[in-house]
Write an enzyme that holds these catalytic residues in place. Structure first.
Site, PDB file in Angstrom:
ATOM      1  CG  ASN A  12      -1.915   1.106   1.229  1.00 56.96           C
ATOM      2  OD1 ASN A  12      -1.587   2.251   0.947  1.00 56.96           O
ATOM      3  ND2 ASN A  12      -3.151   0.791   1.570  1.00 56.96           N
ATOM      4  CG  HIS A  15       0.526   6.434   4.875  1.00 60.04           C
ATOM      5  ND1 HIS A  15      -0.336   7.459   5.236  1.00 60.04           N
ATOM      6  CD2 HIS A  15      -0.087   5.287   5.244  1.00 60.04           C
ATOM      7  CE1 HIS A  15      -1.403   6.947   5.830  1.00 60.04           C
ATOM      8  NE2 HIS A  15      -1.281   5.636   5.831  1.00 60.04           N
ATOM      9  CG  HIS A  48      -8.318   4.103   1.095  1.00 63.37           C
ATOM     10  ND1 HIS A  48      -8.511   3.947   2.446  1.00 63.37           N
ATOM     11  CD2 HIS A  48      -9.526   4.503   0.589  1.00 63.37           C
ATOM     12  CE1 HIS A  48      -9.764   4.242   2.753  1.00 63.37           C
ATOM     13  NE2 HIS A  48     -10.399   4.590   1.639  1.00 63.37           N
ATOM     14  NE  ARG A  50      -8.411   7.353   4.479  1.00 64.33           N
ATOM     15  CZ  ARG A  50      -9.243   7.008   5.465  1.00 64.33           C
ATOM     16  NH1 ARG A  50     -10.391   7.661   5.597  1.00 64.33           N
ATOM     17  NH2 ARG A  50      -8.940   6.048   6.303  1.00 64.33           N
ATOM     18  NE  ARG A  54      -7.875  11.182   5.529  1.00 58.51           N
ATOM     19  CZ  ARG A  54      -8.380  10.772   6.700  1.00 58.51           C
ATOM     20  NH1 ARG A  54      -7.637  10.058   7.527  1.00 58.51           N
ATOM     21  NH2 ARG A  54      -9.615  11.089   7.030  1.00 58.51           N
ATOM     22  CD  GLU A  75      -7.279  -0.401   1.279  1.00 57.52           C
ATOM     23  OE1 GLU A  75      -7.419   0.680   1.897  1.00 57.52           O
ATOM     24  OE2 GLU A  75      -6.633  -1.355   1.729  1.00 57.52           O
ATOM     25  CB  THR A 106      -9.495   1.573   7.683  1.00 61.68           C
ATOM     26  OG1 THR A 106      -9.324   2.240   6.436  1.00 61.68           O
ATOM     27  CG2 THR A 106     -10.790   0.782   7.650  1.00 61.68           C
ATOM     28  CD  GLU A 156      -6.963  -6.495   3.055  1.00 62.93           C
ATOM     29  OE1 GLU A 156      -6.199  -5.763   3.712  1.00 62.93           O
ATOM     30  OE2 GLU A 156      -7.147  -6.369   1.822  1.00 62.93           O
ATOM     31  CG  HIS A 199      -5.514  -1.957   9.698  1.00 68.16           C
ATOM     32  ND1 HIS A 199      -5.736  -0.912   8.835  1.00 68.16           N
ATOM     33  CD2 HIS A 199      -5.492  -1.404  10.929  1.00 68.16           C
ATOM     34  CE1 HIS A 199      -5.868   0.217   9.510  1.00 68.16           C
ATOM     35  NE2 HIS A 199      -5.707  -0.061  10.790  1.00 68.16           N
TER      36      HIS A 199
END
Length: 255
Positions: A12, A15, A48, A50, A54, A75, A106, A156, A199
């Site tokens: 992922n 970030h 992801h 969003r 963000r 995502e 999340t 998942e 996660h």
């Protein structure tokens, strides 16, 4: 006994975009990070998009779909706007997750039992479009049973509570959460679902969960991007894969 199947690693890159957006420019480029992760051995890329944008932006998703050679896992919240964006992007897979604007990350699994009627047509649209659907849920019997009835081919399992308990030193809760994951993975596999997990995973927890034969893919982001600041993304991907291979090796040794 049957030899266990290899375990896939999805990286992922959200970030990387978080860091980019802190200055509002174009660097660091999340697509470049995705390409570096793939070169180091990632089996796929997760991002992801969003509603508040963000970190990942719409143009990031377009570029990821166009430029990476491995599957893209999109995502998203199951909102009408996101559904249309995902259908236009046509990723390999979508992972439907709960989303609240005020949350830092999340916070829990999707309530597929409570949102059955809203999720059913969304899942059907993606199935008809040839996009694999994954439901990000807690290892809860009711949620898993409803996920299977919704005809989503993949779930998942949310591993955050287990990972948090380990980090907090709460051995009793960690053991309880681990048993939920073990039982949930077995139930999901018996219901015909492909089982992924993610996660809060780090090298140690990824190695542990890799020993579960039902788990076919781990999706990991925040920890790996943090580690990459110190040793580089390529080395982080290689180290994570090594941890997963060691965990799968425990399964092989016991088979």
């Amino acid at each position: 006994m049957t030899k266990p199947l290899p375990l896939r690693l999805g990286v992922n890159i959200d970030h990387v975009a978080t860091l980019r957006n802190a200055r509002g420019g174009r660097r660091p480029d999340p697509v470049r990070a995705a390409l570096a992760a793939i070169e180091a051995g990632a089996d796929g890329i997760t991002a992801h998009l969003r509603e508040d944008r963000r970190h990942i932006r719409d143009e990031d998703m377009v570029r990821l779909k166009a430029e990476i050679s491995k599957p893209l896992n999109f995502e998203m919240a199951a909102t009408p706007d996101m559904v249309e964006i995902a259908l236009a992007t046509r990723p390999h897979a979508v992972c439907l997750v709960p989303e609240r604007r005020e949350e830092l990350t999340t916070e829990g699994g999707l309530d597929v039992a409570g949102q059955h009627n809203a999720l059913a047509p969304v899942i059907a649209r993606f199935n008809d479009a040839g996009v694999r659907v994954s439901l990000f849920i807690a290892a809860d019997v009711r949620q898993i049973e409803i996920a299977a009835k919704l005809r989503a081919p993949v779930i998942e399992l949310h591993t955050g509570a287990w990972c948090d308990a380990i980090e907090d030193g709460d051995t009793a809760k960690a053991a309880s959460e681990w048993q939920r994951i073990v039982k949930g993975a077995a139930l999901a596999k018996s219901a015909g679902l492909e089982v992924h997990a993610g996660h809060g995973l780090d090298y140690a927890t990824a190695e542990t969960i890799a020993a579960l034969p039902e788990i076919m893919e781990l999706n990991i982001g925040y920890y790996m991007i943090g580690e990459a600041l110190f040793v580089g993304l390529g080395e982080t991907v290689r180290a994570m894969r090594a941890a997963m291979v060691r965990g799968r090796g425990l399964l092989t040794a016991s088979a």
